[in-house]
Design a protein around this motif. Structure first.
Motif, short mmCIF file in Angstrom:
data_model
loop_
_atom_site.label_atom_id
_atom_site.label_comp_id
_atom_site.label_asym_id
_atom_site.label_seq_id
_atom_site.Cartn_x
_atom_site.Cartn_y
_atom_site.Cartn_z
N ARG A 61 52.91 20.90 31.55
CA ARG A 61 54.25 20.94 30.95
C ARG A 61 55.24 20.18 31.81
N ASP A 62 55.09 20.22 33.11
CA ASP A 62 55.96 19.51 34.04
C ASP A 62 55.08 18.77 35.04
N PRO A 63 54.45 17.65 34.61
CA PRO A 63 53.46 17.00 35.46
C PRO A 63 54.09 16.21 36.61
N SER A 64 53.31 16.02 37.64
CA SER A 64 53.75 15.20 38.76
C SER A 64 53.65 13.73 38.38
N ALA A 65 54.21 12.89 39.21
CA ALA A 65 54.15 11.45 38.95
C ALA A 65 52.71 10.95 38.98
N GLU A 66 51.89 11.51 39.86
CA GLU A 66 50.49 11.09 39.93
C GLU A 66 49.72 11.45 38.67
N THR A 67 50.02 12.63 38.12
CA THR A 67 49.34 13.06 36.88
C THR A 67 49.71 12.13 35.73
N ARG A 68 50.98 11.76 35.63
CA ARG A 68 51.40 10.84 34.57
C ARG A 68 50.78 9.46 34.76
N GLU A 69 50.68 8.99 36.02
CA GLU A 69 50.07 7.69 36.28
C GLU A 69 48.59 7.68 35.92
N ARG A 70 47.88 8.78 36.22
CA ARG A 70 46.47 8.88 35.84
C ARG A 70 46.32 8.86 34.33
N ALA A 71 47.22 9.53 33.62
CA ALA A 71 47.17 9.55 32.16
C ALA A 71 47.40 8.15 31.60
N GLN A 72 48.37 7.43 32.14
CA GLN A 72 48.66 6.07 31.66
C GLN A 72 47.48 5.14 31.95
N ALA A 73 46.85 5.31 33.09
CA ALA A 73 45.68 4.48 33.43
C ALA A 73 44.51 4.78 32.50
N GLU A 86 47.91 5.82 18.46
CA GLU A 86 48.56 4.97 17.46
C GLU A 86 48.51 5.61 16.08
N ARG A 87 47.37 6.20 15.70
CA ARG A 87 47.27 6.85 14.40
C ARG A 87 48.20 8.05 14.27
N ARG A 88 48.47 8.71 15.38
CA ARG A 88 49.35 9.88 15.37
C ARG A 88 50.80 9.51 15.65
N ASN A 89 51.08 8.22 15.79
CA ASN A 89 52.43 7.71 16.08
C ASN A 89 53.00 8.29 17.37
N ILE A 90 52.17 8.35 18.41
CA ILE A 90 52.60 8.80 19.73
C ILE A 90 52.61 7.58 20.64
N ARG A 91 53.74 7.29 21.22
CA ARG A 91 53.85 6.17 22.15
C ARG A 91 53.18 6.54 23.47
N PRO A 92 52.44 5.62 24.07
CA PRO A 92 51.74 5.95 25.32
C PRO A 92 52.64 6.46 26.44
N HIS A 93 53.90 6.00 26.49
CA HIS A 93 54.77 6.47 27.57
C HIS A 93 55.21 7.92 27.37
N ASN A 94 54.95 8.50 26.19
CA ASN A 94 55.26 9.91 25.93
C ASN A 94 54.12 10.85 26.32
N VAL A 95 53.01 10.30 26.78
CA VAL A 95 51.88 11.13 27.20
C VAL A 95 52.17 11.65 28.61
N LEU A 96 52.13 12.97 28.74
CA LEU A 96 52.41 13.60 30.03
C LEU A 96 51.16 13.70 30.90
N ALA A 97 50.04 14.07 30.28
CA ALA A 97 48.81 14.25 31.03
C ALA A 97 47.62 14.23 30.08
#
Length: 111
Positions: A61-73, A86-97
């Protein structure tokens, strides 16, 4: 009047018995909630200010910067996850973890 009620119950029982049985691939969960968009990928949406109850652990719910970076990677490296978002219309930068379950499936926490 006494004959109408038993006839109604008999008609209902006959109508319910005409339903074809579920296939072997369907479980109670898929019958009640339907099939997921992609097998092995679940998305949990977390609204801002929402504590999420039991749906999302605090670290997601409140991820650290490292958790968000791992998710983006992981999004950048996995085209299945990218297509699912993309099918769910969720932008990748909105992914927390992104959490990997024991069976290898992915749980995506997004806002």
């Amino acid at each position: 009047m006494r004959k109408i009620i038993p006839l109604t119950f008999a008609a209902a029982a006959l109508a319910l018995s005409a339903v074809p049985p579920a296939s072997a691939a369907e479980t109670v969960g898929t019958i009640l909630f339907g099939h997921p968009m992609e097998p092995g990928i679940a998305v949990i949406m977390i609204k801002s200010g929402d504590r999420g109850g039991d749906r999302a652990p605090v670290i997601y719910r409140d991820p650290s910067a490292e958790t968000r970076e791992r998710a983006q990677a992981e999004i950048a490296a996995n085209p299945v996850i990218k297509a699912s978002l993309e099918r769910r219309n969720i932008r990748p930068h909105n992914v927390l973890a992104i959490q990997t379950a024991l069976d290898g499936s992915k749980i995506i926490y997004a806002r």
